[in-house]
Enzyme design. Structure first.
Site, PDB file in Angstrom:
ATOM      1  N   ASP A  64     -44.743 106.163 180.341  1.00 49.96           N
ATOM      2  CA  ASP A  64     -43.761 106.449 181.379  1.00 49.96           C
ATOM      3  C   ASP A  64     -44.258 105.782 182.658  1.00 49.96           C
ATOM      4  O   ASP A  64     -45.451 105.797 182.956  1.00 49.96           O
ATOM      5  CB  ASP A  64     -43.638 107.966 181.558  1.00 49.96           C
ATOM      6  CG  ASP A  64     -42.571 108.366 182.550  1.00 49.96           C
ATOM      7  OD1 ASP A  64     -41.926 107.471 183.120  1.00 49.96           O
ATOM      8  OD2 ASP A  64     -42.388 109.575 182.752  1.00 49.96           O
ATOM      9  N   GLN A  98     -29.716 106.000 185.212  1.00 51.75           N
ATOM     10  CA  GLN A  98     -29.704 107.135 186.134  1.00 51.75           C
ATOM     11  C   GLN A  98     -28.257 107.450 186.531  1.00 51.75           C
ATOM     12  O   GLN A  98     -27.326 107.010 185.870  1.00 51.75           O
ATOM     13  CB  GLN A  98     -30.593 106.850 187.344  1.00 51.75           C
ATOM     14  CG  GLN A  98     -32.090 106.838 187.040  1.00 51.75           C
ATOM     15  CD  GLN A  98     -32.646 108.220 186.696  1.00 51.75           C
ATOM     16  OE1 GLN A  98     -31.947 109.249 186.783  1.00 51.75           O
ATOM     17  NE2 GLN A  98     -33.902 108.259 186.284  1.00 51.75           N
ATOM     18  N   ASP A 107     -39.087 112.852 173.944  1.00 56.98           N
ATOM     19  CA  ASP A 107     -40.413 113.371 174.274  1.00 56.98           C
ATOM     20  C   ASP A 107     -40.239 114.622 175.107  1.00 56.98           C
ATOM     21  O   ASP A 107     -39.211 114.798 175.771  1.00 56.98           O
ATOM     22  CB  ASP A 107     -41.230 112.338 175.062  1.00 56.98           C
ATOM     23  CG  ASP A 107     -40.845 112.335 176.545  1.00 56.98           C
ATOM     24  OD1 ASP A 107     -41.562 112.940 177.359  1.00 56.98           O
ATOM     25  OD2 ASP A 107     -39.793 111.758 176.889  1.00 56.98           O
ATOM     26  N   CYS A 115     -48.588 121.323 157.378  1.00 58.84           N
ATOM     27  CA  CYS A 115     -49.526 121.427 158.493  1.00 58.84           C
ATOM     28  C   CYS A 115     -50.454 122.627 158.305  1.00 58.84           C
ATOM     29  O   CYS A 115     -49.988 123.754 158.122  1.00 58.84           O
ATOM     30  CB  CYS A 115     -48.762 121.557 159.809  1.00 58.84           C
ATOM     31  SG  CYS A 115     -49.821 121.850 161.245  1.00 58.84           S
ATOM     32  N   HIS A 141     -49.157 123.566 165.598  1.00 61.85           N
ATOM     33  CA  HIS A 141     -47.990 124.037 164.844  1.00 61.85           C
ATOM     34  C   HIS A 141     -46.690 123.539 165.465  1.00 61.85           C
ATOM     35  O   HIS A 141     -45.813 123.003 164.776  1.00 61.85           O
ATOM     36  CB  HIS A 141     -47.946 125.561 164.762  1.00 61.85           C
ATOM     37  CG  HIS A 141     -46.558 126.050 164.492  1.00 61.85           C
ATOM     38  ND1 HIS A 141     -45.968 125.951 163.254  1.00 61.85           N
ATOM     39  CD2 HIS A 141     -45.605 126.564 165.328  1.00 61.85           C
ATOM     40  CE1 HIS A 141     -44.718 126.395 163.319  1.00 61.85           C
ATOM     41  NE2 HIS A 141     -44.481 126.769 164.569  1.00 61.85           N
TER      42      HIS A 141
END
Length: 376
Positions: free
Chosen positions: A92, A194, A271, A311, A340
């Site tokens: 970023d 934007q 993200d 996992c 997790h």
């Protein structure tokens, strides 16, 4: 970088694709764990790779510039070698961090003057030096320097901010054309749409970004406090304009249900700090709903979070034990919860991809969202 669009869902705009970078392939839709300073909080690179099965992680230009600094990163041979992550990395540009420093920065045409949150020292970020910094960091995908307006924003401010972001983008593109990657692998620039929550501004920004012909495009300025309905509306509008053959990245989003809804609108990449931040505070996301593991009801529940998970943090530890770790203030509790949650997010987008490929995503999604929102 190359993006292959494999298929689109029958009843929605959800897409399955594949991004190829110098450091490996990424199957989309994808969730990217946030490693702000070169590390995902409480999780090792080995755990990210083997337990979480992350395909790409994020770093942040603002934070890495301040610490460890460009000299260290350059000597190390870039972030991949510095942190030992040999898969793709996205950085970023620091635009959001500048936004969050509202009381300690000044925005002007040249760039942004800001004070470090570490020691108060003053720095200048411009489109040009942000490109140079990301060259030194060495990420596979780098972001254009933008201004992220707050929510709510007056129309006049949002328009001014959008226009500035577009001018900065042109300078980013020019600077990249004048420089070369530092470590011999390609770096791909994603511009950022934007326009706050104003339809005409979002439309204008998406059209401008699309016209620049970048290999991928991002949608910024959402998940900053606006209602979810506004986020979805803006995202749908933008996705209908951005090129179909390029990956679309929605920045900083969000909950599991936010991700599924935006996948259905045509987003490929996500993200968010939520899985690790909420995990450190005892909130676990599961296929059946949200668990507050600190609640007493889990004190004698000796079943795992999910016995069928691949996992280890999800499969091998009981809810009672994880609750005990939180009650005792043990760091292991935060680590297991973070691993997790990240693994769950990656399992979720993997399952979404499977449903898209099967042509069943649009019928699967509403049932799944209802389960995900349940409070257990």
């Amino acid at each position: 970088m190359n993006f292959e669009l494999i298929t689109t869902d029958n009843g929605s705009k959800a897409r399955a694709g594949k991004i190829t970078t110098a450091h490996g392939e990424i199957e989309t839709p994808i969730f990217m764990p946030v490693g702000t300073v070169g590390s995902v909080k409480a999780v090792t690179q080995e755990q990210l790779r083997d337990a979480v099965q992350a395909q790409i992680i994020l770093g942040n230009t603002y934070h890495l510039y301040l610490r460890p600094g460009l000299e260290v990163l350059s000597k190390a041979g870039g972030l991949h070698k510095f942190n030992g992550w040999n898969r793709p990395i996205l950085t970023d540009s620091g635009g959001y961090q500048v936004f969050s420093l509202a009381n300690n920065r000044k925005i002007k045409e040249e760039g942004v003057v800001f004070q470090s949150h570490i020691d108060g020292s003053r720095h200048l970020f411009t489109p040009e030096n942000v490109m140079d910094i990301q060259r030194t960091i060495g990420a596979d995908i780098i972001m254009a320097f933008d201004e992220c307006p707050p929510y709510p924003s007056e129309y006049r401010y949002a328009r001014k901010s959008m226009d500035l972001t577009h001018r900065w983008l042109d300078r980013c593109i020019k600077r990249l054309g004048e420089t070369m990657p530092a470590y011999g692998h390609e770096q791909t620039l994603f511009p950022i749409v934007q326009g706050s929550t104003y339809k005409d501004l979002r439309k204008a920004s998406a059209e401008y970004i699309a016209s620049r012909g970048a290999a991928g495009n991002a949608i910024g300025g959402l998940s900053v406090g606006e209602p979810e309905e506004d986020m979805y509306e803006m995202c749908e509008l933008v996705c209908d304009i951005l090129p179909v053959e390029k990956p679309r990245y929605l920045m900083g989003v969000g909950t599991p249900w936010n991700i599924l809804e935006n996948i259905s609108l045509g987003v490929d990449m996500f993200d968010c700090v939520m899985p690790t931040r909420n995990g450190r505070n005892g909130m676990l996301f599961t296929w059946n709903g949200v668990i507050n593991i600190k609640n007493k009801k889990w004190a004698d529940d000796f079943t795992p979070i999910d016995a069928n998970s691949e996992c280890f943090a999800t499969r091998d530890y009981s809810k009672a034990y994880i609750r005990h770790l939180f009650a005792a203030g043990e760091i292991l509790g935060m680590t297991l919860a973070s691993i997790h949650n990240l693994a769950f997010y990656l399992e979720l987008v993997k399952e979404a991809r499977k449903q898209i490929l099967a042509g069943t995503f649009s019928t699967w999604k509403p049932k799944m969202i209802a389960q995900l929102k349940t409070r257990l």
